[in-house]
Design an enzyme around this catalytic site. Structure first.
Site, PDB file in Angstrom:
ATOM      1  N   ASP A   1      -3.750 -18.203   1.406  1.00 29.35           N
ATOM      2  CA  ASP A   1      -4.773 -19.252   0.440  1.00 29.35           C
ATOM      3  C   ASP A   1      -5.292 -20.115   1.566  1.00 29.35           C
ATOM      4  OD1 ASP A   1      -2.124 -20.449   0.710  1.00 29.35           O
ATOM      5  OD2 ASP A   1      -2.215 -21.143  -1.501  1.00 29.35           O
TER       6      ASP A   1
ATOM      7  N   TYR B   1       0.734  -1.107  -0.051  1.00 26.04           N
ATOM      8  CA  TYR B   1       0.022   0.104  -0.091  1.00 26.04           C
ATOM      9  C   TYR B   1       0.844   1.230   0.068  1.00 26.04           C
ATOM     10  CZ  TYR B   1      -4.565  -2.273   0.586  1.00 26.04           C
ATOM     11  OH  TYR B   1      -5.691  -2.768   0.318  1.00 26.04           O
TER      12      TYR B   1
ATOM     13  N   ASP C   1      -6.776  -6.943   4.023  1.00 28.56           N
ATOM     14  CA  ASP C   1      -7.997  -6.255   3.448  1.00 28.56           C
ATOM     15  C   ASP C   1      -9.076  -7.232   2.926  1.00 28.56           C
ATOM     16  OD1 ASP C   1      -9.487  -4.177   1.960  1.00 28.56           O
ATOM     17  OD2 ASP C   1      -8.177  -4.793   0.430  1.00 28.56           O
TER      18      ASP C   1
ATOM     19  N   ASP D   1     -13.089  -8.772   4.457  1.00 32.55           N
ATOM     20  CA  ASP D   1     -14.238  -8.817   3.559  1.00 32.55           C
ATOM     21  C   ASP D   1     -14.799 -10.175   3.543  1.00 32.55           C
ATOM     22  OD1 ASP D   1     -13.925  -6.051   2.984  1.00 32.55           O
ATOM     23  OD2 ASP D   1     -14.540  -6.447   0.831  1.00 32.55           O
TER      24      ASP D   1
ATOM     25  N   LYS E   1       2.325 -15.338   2.677  1.00 34.16           N
ATOM     26  CA  LYS E   1       2.751 -15.982   1.575  1.00 34.16           C
ATOM     27  C   LYS E   1       4.089 -16.292   1.411  1.00 34.16           C
ATOM     28  CE  LYS E   1       1.085 -18.297  -2.049  1.00 34.16           C
ATOM     29  NZ  LYS E   1       0.344 -19.559  -2.021  1.00 34.16           N
TER      30      LYS E   1
HETATM   31  C1  IPM Z   1     -10.707  -0.834   3.030  1.00 30.44           C
HETATM   32  C2  IPM Z   1     -10.494  -0.438   1.498  1.00 30.44           C
HETATM   33  C3  IPM Z   1      -9.564   0.372   1.107  1.00 30.44           C
HETATM   34  C4  IPM Z   1      -8.106  -0.442   1.349  1.00 30.44           C
HETATM   35  C5  IPM Z   1      -9.438   0.962  -0.131  1.00 30.44           C
HETATM   36  C6  IPM Z   1     -10.304   1.862  -0.300  1.00 30.44           C
HETATM   37  C7  IPM Z   1      -8.082   1.760  -0.593  1.00 30.44           C
HETATM   38  O1  IPM Z   1     -10.964  -1.341   0.608  1.00 30.44           O
HETATM   39  O2  IPM Z   1     -10.513  -0.015   4.051  1.00 30.44           O
HETATM   40  O3  IPM Z   1     -10.777  -1.903   3.290  1.00 30.44           O
HETATM   41  O4  IPM Z   1      -7.825  -1.398   0.626  1.00 30.44           O
HETATM   42  O5  IPM Z   1      -7.702  -0.426   2.399  1.00 30.44           O
HETATM   43 MN    MN Z   2     -11.131  -3.252   1.975  1.00 25.69          MN
END
Ligand code: IPM
Ligand code: MN
Ligand code: NAD
Length: 370
Positions: free
Chosen positions: A236, A152, A260, A264, A203
């Site tokens: 993975d 990042y 990240d 999710d 990884k």
């Molecule tokens: C998050 C988002 C951000 C990240 C994006 C918007 C850059 O996906 O906060 O999870 O990847 O950190």
């Molecule tokens: Mn995210």
């Protein structure tokens, strides 16, 4: 500052536990502007202590209008004048480069050195998980995502851009200091919350330099925490294991990009992005709290976004401030709304964002009076 001993996955180190607080509110773009006002509404209803909210209009509208993303002096102002930041989301189809979002979100994460991205995965009602035969007791873990380095950092570039010979390079930056402090935070978090298992995921079989560093640091740091069962999984395999049996995890620590993605995945295990909270934290200094979800342009402007992620994010913020009683009220309100089928459309209901915000605010107000 020494954090309190607590239990539960969403408990975080104290900022200062003072009697009053100043909160910077940055709703941002899209549904950020819809869910954050609801969270503020619920916070105001829950809090009897002096709390000041100061709103900032940073986001796509301002960027397109004035060419300003993160205003000069903003970082110092936030660090010196505010205890915490309540943030919505950034991202707007009118800014395809995502430049303003990078300036603001990464600007704050990096410049405030918010090296911990704490993303709890907690199933609050059995019916919300897509996993068969899994209940609240199986899905309760904390993802500790490194938040200031990795892929990042924006180091890289193009060579021969736009030609058939184009080269694009994106560097993965991992420092000894950065890796060590996040792994140590994960173990400390486990210890302070009475949790027994820490899983580091990388990884290192393919990323033989960057994640070799993670391996070496992990092996070193784990020695200092003999009471904690530490293990390693490749990312993975972690993705697969999280779906197969999430109950095997208490704390997961991983790099920025993997954190990240896995957060999710975790969010969906617990009912989806509409419910998932997060804290971007530098222990002991001004930290930023935001739902895991983005600006959701596909539903923005319709008033149907789920505000629960923002409300649970606010609960994390209150815990960071040391205001556990009020945080508990917010959590109880969210649980009660789920028990009583007060669902927005993402969860199969019909409630509007503001309707649910009103319901939650009424709930915490009544509770505060009893
Ligand atoms: C998050 C988002 C951000 C990240 C994006 C918007 C850059 O996906 O906060 O999870 O990847 O950190
Ligand atoms: Mn995210
Ligand atoms: P997203 O999280 O915005 O949306 C993904 C899906 O989840 C969409 O279908 C959306 O409608 C749904 N969703 C998300 N939050 C919801 C909520 N509260 N209630 C109901 N449904 C919800 O992710 P995306 O579509 O990949 O990204 C959209 C924009 O947001 C992009 O510009 C992206 O860069 C940005 N983004 C910002 C942040 C942030 O500011 N922290 C985080 C993630 C994405």
């Amino acid at each position: 500052m020494k954090p309190e001993k607590r239990s539960g996955t969403a408990k975080l180190p104290l900022r200062r536990g003072g009697p009053a607080a100043r909160i910077a509110v940055i709703p941002g773009d899209g549904i950020g502007k819809e869910v954050v006002p609801e969270a503020v509404k619920v916070l105001r209803a829950a809090l009897k202590r002096p709390i000041e909210f100061v709103e900032f209009d940073w986001g796509a509208d301002k960027y397109l209008r004035d060419g300003v993303s993160l205003p000069p002096g903003a970082v110092q102002m936030l660090r010196e004048e505010f205890d915490a930041i309540l943030f919505g989301a950034l991202g707007d189809p009118r800014v395809p480069s995502n430049q303003h979002a990078a300036d603001i979100l990464f600007g704050l994460r990096f410049k405030l050195d918010l090296y911990v991205n704490a993303r709890p995965v907690e199933l609050l009602h059995d019916r919300l998980t897509p996993l068969r035969d899994r209940t609240e007791k199986h899905i309760r873990l904390m993802v500790i995502r490194e938040n200031t380095e990795g892929l990042y950092v924006g180091v890289g570039g193009f060579f021969k851009k736009g030609t058939p010979d184009e080269v694009a390079v994106q560097e993965d930056v991992n420092t000894r200091k950065g890796v060590e402090r996040i792994i140590r935070y994960a173990f400390d978090y486990a210890r302070q919350n009475g949790l027994k298992r820490v899983c580091m995921s990388d990884k290192s079989n393919a990323m033989t330099f960057a994640h070799d560093l993670w391996q070496r640091v992990f092996k070193e740091v784990r020695q200092e925490y003999p009471g904690i069962d530490s293990r390693h999984l490749y990312i993975d395999t972690l993705a697969m294991e999280l779906v197969r049996d999430p109950s095997q995890f208490d704390v997961i620590v991983t790099c920025n990009l993997f954190g990240d993605i896995i957060s999710d995945l975790g969010a969906q295990l617990a009912g989806g992005l509409g419910l998932a909270p997060s804290g971007n934290i530098h222990p002991g200094s001004t930290s930023l709290f935001e739902p895991v979800h983005g600006s959701a342009p596909n539903i923005a402007g319709k008033g149907i976004a789920n505000p629960l992620g923002a409300v649970l994010t606010s609960a994390m913020m209150l815990e960071f401030l040391g205001w556990n009683h009020e945080a508990a009220a917010l959590r109880e309100a969210v649980r009660a709304s789920l028990r009583q089928n007060k669902f927005t459309t993402d969860l199969g209901g019909e409630m509007k964002t503001a309707e649910l915000g009103d319901w939650l605010a009424r709930f915490v107000k009544q509770r505060a009076q009893n």
